[in-house]
Scaffold this active site. Sequence first.
Site, PDB file in Angstrom:
ATOM      1  N   ARG A 234       0.935  -1.270   0.009  1.00 52.77           N
ATOM      2  CA  ARG A 234       0.206  -0.031  -0.064  1.00 52.77           C
ATOM      3  C   ARG A 234       0.957   1.184  -0.012  1.00 52.77           C
ATOM      4  NH1 ARG A 234      -3.296  -2.863  -1.728  1.00 52.77           N
ATOM      5  NH2 ARG A 234      -5.139  -3.498  -1.202  1.00 52.77           N
ATOM      6  N   GLU A 263      -1.960   7.336  -5.351  1.00 56.12           N
ATOM      7  CA  GLU A 263      -2.324   6.746  -6.610  1.00 56.12           C
ATOM      8  C   GLU A 263      -3.615   6.983  -7.029  1.00 56.12           C
ATOM      9  OE1 GLU A 263      -3.094   2.484  -5.923  1.00 56.12           O
ATOM     10  OE2 GLU A 263      -1.107   2.880  -5.575  1.00 56.12           O
ATOM     11  N   HIS A 295       0.619   0.000 -10.120  1.00 52.80           N
ATOM     12  CA  HIS A 295      -0.134  -1.004  -9.256  1.00 52.80           C
ATOM     13  C   HIS A 295      -0.418  -2.443 -10.172  1.00 52.80           C
ATOM     14  CE1 HIS A 295      -2.760  -1.168  -5.532  1.00 52.80           C
ATOM     15  NE2 HIS A 295      -2.584  -2.332  -5.946  1.00 52.80           N
TER      16      HIS A 295
END
Length: 329
Positions: A234, A263, A295
């Site tokens: 994360r 993000e 990601h």
Amino acid sequence: MKIAVFSCKPYDKRTLSNHAHDTHLTMTFFESRLSMETIGLVQGFDAVSCFVNDDVNAEVVRCLKKQGVQVIALRCAGFNNVDLDAAKAEGIEVFHVPDYSPTSVAEHAVALIMTLNRKTHRAYHRVKEGNFALEGLMGFNLEGKTVGCIGTGRIGAAFCRIMKGFGCHVYCFDLHPDPALIDLGCEYVILDDLYEKSDIISLHCPLNEFTHHLVNKHTLDKMKDGVMIINTSRGALVHAQEAIDALYSGKIGYLGLDVYEQENAIFFEDMSSHIIQDSVFQLMLTFPNVVVTGHQGYFTIEALNHIAATTVDNLLHHDAETSQTRRLA
């Protein structure tokens, strides 16, 4: 059952449609993220399916209840973006996907390590331009290096097994040590020892009040000069500005990120024709020893199919005892 699927990309639609075929589930796909701005889209639906950057805060949860939504089916393992207390208070069940090919994320963490170490991203562009010089591409052998793994759940354990295969000495930190990793030769230590002795530190822990900005100026001061930091968990585990300061000083020698604290404003979208309104992120990208991916650690066909299958199963059996292990609220 009618399900509103948010943050849906073409690959999500394909896999979810395949796994929901011949069921009583009717899915409507929205590329928009679920938030207060898009809450009106849920009218007439029994359930919503969300992803990592949907904002399912207390206000959103209350609005979902008013719209008649009974279930929130997350298509990810993390659930820090959902107010679980609010969901419980409103009687909305929340499910996640606790295990979706943990090796996919672990292997991506290793890909970041290898790219940063052997500088394959820079070598690729050199060769494309006819430049075969090796100066500036020097790496190091992974064999014999000390790797610190913070968090040894399914993903962290898979990462540790891979690094042991490289011949690394692996230090681990977790509140619940894994006996299988100890048998493999991994050593559980306190965080300060892990910081002090590790050449590479990879983060595989959830985001909560204890891990928020886990990598910060204070913890970086305890690490080796030139340490490699990898984060595929994360974004908010790493304090971005203080990581940049450490890049300038040389405390961080290599930084590999598949996640970023802010993000949700940029990841999973094509921003190539836009000016990214994030000066910290833009500055980070200027460093030659930083590699950022969008990601994509989970993004393998095996993981996508498992996410889709588990999400459909959760929706089909949200009242069944067999789903109790996945129920969060």
